[in-house]
Scaffold this motif. Structure first.
Motif, PDB file in Angstrom:
ATOM      1  N   MET A  61       0.661  -1.378   0.055  1.00  0.00           N
ATOM      2  CA  MET A  61       0.400  -0.204   0.127  1.00  0.00           C
ATOM      3  C   MET A  61       0.741   0.837  -0.045  1.00  0.00           C
ATOM      4  N   GLY A  62       0.760   1.887  -0.599  1.00  0.00           N
ATOM      5  CA  GLY A  62       1.203   3.716  -1.261  1.00  0.00           C
ATOM      6  C   GLY A  62       0.665   4.443  -2.480  1.00  0.00           C
ATOM      7  N   PHE A  63       0.725   5.267  -2.703  1.00  0.00           N
ATOM      8  CA  PHE A  63       0.697   5.901  -3.820  1.00  0.00           C
ATOM      9  C   PHE A  63       0.588   5.248  -5.266  1.00  0.00           C
ATOM     10  N   ARG A  64       1.881   4.370  -5.136  1.00  0.00           N
ATOM     11  CA  ARG A  64       2.024   3.859  -6.483  1.00  0.00           C
ATOM     12  C   ARG A  64       1.565   2.961  -6.620  1.00  0.00           C
ATOM     13  N   ALA A  65       0.289   2.130  -5.760  1.00  0.00           N
ATOM     14  CA  ALA A  65       0.180   1.414  -5.646  1.00  0.00           C
ATOM     15  C   ALA A  65      -1.503   1.980  -6.302  1.00  0.00           C
ATOM     16  N   LEU A  66      -2.371   2.595  -5.499  1.00  0.00           N
ATOM     17  CA  LEU A  66      -2.867   4.349  -5.404  1.00  0.00           C
ATOM     18  C   LEU A  66      -3.254   3.831  -7.254  1.00  0.00           C
ATOM     19  N   ALA A  67      -2.496   5.040  -7.683  1.00  0.00           N
ATOM     20  CA  ALA A  67      -1.713   5.304  -8.569  1.00  0.00           C
ATOM     21  C   ALA A  67      -2.078   4.829 -10.099  1.00  0.00           C
ATOM     22  N   GLY A  68      -1.623   3.363  -9.690  1.00  0.00           N
ATOM     23  CA  GLY A  68      -0.768   2.256 -10.617  1.00  0.00           C
ATOM     24  C   GLY A  68      -2.575   1.726 -10.174  1.00  0.00           C
ATOM     25  N   THR A  69      -4.134   1.365  -9.859  1.00  0.00           N
ATOM     26  CA  THR A  69      -4.768   0.969 -10.220  1.00  0.00           C
ATOM     27  C   THR A  69      -6.167   2.341 -10.537  1.00  0.00           C
TER      28      THR A  69
END
Ligand SMILES: Cc1cc2nc3c(=O)[nH]c(=O)nc-3n(C[C@H](O)[C@H](O)[C@H](O)COP(=O)(O)OP(=O)(O)OC[C@H]3O[C@@H](n4cnc5c(N)ncnc54)[C@H](O)[C@@H]3O)c2cc1C
Length: 524
Positions: free
Chosen positions: A147-155
């Motif tokens: 969980m991080g901004f990268r995962a949120l942005a990727g999703t």
């Protein structure tokens, strides 16, 4: 004193999965468990009578079966004894008007049952089922990523590419909705809505709590599409397989080994000290599969060096408690609403959204609910090997309960410690089941009752009987689990990591927290 690369505190399934992956990557691992038995919330024991095997906590192993860990290690797990018992008739609810509704893997069966309540709802169900693969891809990707901004942005990026802006916003809205909001939008029948909403109560999502819709959604759609699995012979099949994987790869597992302190030097974790005084060192990592309050309290007596982190861990919010009632039975309950109910893995006694909302608010207020939500598990309907021939076990989960009793919503039981109240409260629970399945009491051969505090005694991670080790409400989920800045199993102490249900992606037997951390440490 032994030297390890990594030391794992506690042998919950996340720690074991983490240890298994690290050991497979060549790390020298040591797992230290305070109990005589491994598995934490996933254990199977003869709590009532010889030959009757009861799952202490988790019974539904679908998350493990569908996990990335299982995908990678399916052959090893199988060769180390993992066996599942598949379920076709997954969950049902019974109602005071004598009706019932249940979800089976056969879509026609489920849709026909829904149509008996509302043909529009049957159409809505079919549409949701058809759209599920497209939705699941994004949700499972999110739940399976650190969980991080990268995962949120990727999703977000993937959602936008595949579903456009409005489709992406619909998914975001689902993630933020309360169970009731989502159910009201999709269904008309109160029976259908209540049956699905009961899944929110497996966590701490009463019908009106934002962020809870995704649990009834995922559980009902996954059960419709893939069914459910139990452990063959007991949920501990997965723990034995994990244990064997760790030891076969050279890892060491110690039981009756209560970790009293995580040792540090120069801001780095260096090892552990057991309650017995024995010490062990870890060159690369100490991984604590414990509740946040215990990490910042008992295990780091001088704090982590970051007062903000310590306060956040101490203030980590736990969800209301659970009582477990295990019964050894002569026969399965005779559900008055329909004989077909005897073949379901779960029968929920949670007749309406309002009853669930009321139960939850009573528990939060410290009251014993007058009509608790009951999850009646019938594992021997699926896997007869858990009891002597022709006999059965019943797994009754009582949701939701206060850890400390301030009063009784029914005005019958005086506030007192759980030890003095639990037998009486169990009678209230049995009365409710008896109402829907007359004759149950006459079939009981043995019983074992675990109050919320008994659950905590058995596993200190279940604080106050909180079966999910921490509220999953939005303010403590995603980037905020267990606290802002620490969602990637990191702590302010170098080489010290937190894993388990209190960390992203939360409770359940998906081994995701332990496996993602292990990959972060040792590579894929
Ligand atoms: C009643 C109940 C029913 C559930 N039903 C389901 C279900 O059907 N399906 C599902 O997916 N999930 C279910 N869950 C949730 C799921 O079981 C848990 O979220 C999950 O097992 C937690 O795993 P974990 O790795 O965090 O560790 P845990 O299982 O919490 O284990 C932690 C271990 O650490 C040990 N430990 C703690 N402190 C120390 C210390 N200081 N020293 C040494 N050892 C220590 C404990 O003794 C314990 O063995 C249920 C939980 C409960 C309680």
């Amino acid at each position: 004193m032994s030297e390890f690369d990594a030391i794992l505190v506690g042998a919950g399934h996340n720690s074991l999965a983490c240890a298994a992956h690290l050991a497979a990557k060549g790390w020298k691992v040591g797992v230290f468990e305070r109990n005589a038995t491994l598995g934490g919330a996933v254990r199977t024991q003869e709590y009532t009578l010889p030959g009757f095997r009861h799952d202490f906590g988790a019974m539904n192993l679908s998350l493990f079966a569908g996990s990335a860990f299982h995908k990678m290690y399916a052959n090893e797990l199988k060769s180390h004894g993992l066996e599942f018992a598949p379920v076709a008739d997954c969950f049902a609810s019974v109602f005071p008007d004598g009706k019932w509704f249940g979800v089976s893997t056969d879509l026609e069966k489920t849709a026909t049952r829904i149509a008996a309540f509302s043909s529009a709802d049957a159409d809505a169900w079919r549409k949701l089922v058809a759209a599920f693969p497209g939705e699941a891809e994004h949700l499972f990707r999110l739940l399976g990523s650190p969980m991080g901004f990268r995962a949120l942005a990727g999703t977000g990026w993937n959602l936008w590419r595949k579903k456009g802006v409005s489709g992406a916003l619909d998914t975001a809205r689902l993630l933020l909705s309360s169970p009731r909001a989502w159910l009201d939008e999709n269904f008309a029948s109160p029976h259908v809505k209540a049956t699905l909403a009961a899944w929110g109560m497996h966590l701490d999502f009463a019908p009106d709590i934002a962020g809870g819709a995704v649990f009834p959604y995922l559980e009902s759609m996954a059960n419709q599409n893939f069914g459910m699995v139990l452990g063959k012979g007991g949920a501990d099949t997965m723990i034995r397989a994990l244990e064997n994987m760790v030891t076969a790869a050279g890892g060491k597992i110690f039981t009756n080994a209560d970790v009293a302190e995580i040792t540090t030097a120069g801001g780095k974790a260096t090892g552990i000290r057991l309650a017995s005084g024995e010490t062990h060192s870890a060159a690369k990592a100490v991984i604590a599969g414990v509740a946040p309050g215990a990490l910042a309290g008992r295990l780091l007596p001088n704090g982590s060096g970051d007062a903000g982190f310590d306060t956040a861990m101490k203030k980590f919010r736990h969800a209301p408690g659970t009582m477990m009632i295990h019964l050894a039975l002569d026969d399965l309950p005779n559900w008055q609403a329909g004989a077909e109910l005897r073949q379901f893995a779960y029968v929920h006694l949670a007749p309406s959204l309002d009853q669930m909302a009321k139960t939850y608010s009573q528990a939060i207020a410290g009251l014993l609910p007058d009509e608790p939500v009951l999850v009646v598990g019938q594992p021997t309907a699926i896997d007869a090997s858990r009891a002597p021939a022709g006999k059965h076990v019943l797994w009754v989960q009582v949701r939701a309960l206060p850890a400390e009793i301030a009063g009784d919503a029914a005005g019958e039981i005086q506030p007192a410690p759980w030890e003095t109240v639990k037998e009486r409260y169990a009678e209230r629970v049995l009365d409710i089941i008896e109402h829907y399945a007359p004759g149950l009491r006459g079939k009981i051969l043995g019983r074992a009752i675990f109050s919320p505090l008994d659950l905590e005694r058995e596993n200190p991670n279940l604080v106050g009987g909180d079966q999910i080790c921490g509220s999953h409400h939005i303010s403590q989920n995603f980037l905020f689990r267990p606290a802002r800045g620490f969602a990637k199993w990191n702590t302010p102490v170098e080489r010290l990591h937190l894993t388990g249900a209190a960390t992203w992606p939360g409770a359940g037997v998906g081994a995701a927290s332990g496996f993602m951390l292990a990959r972060q440490l040792a590579g894929r």
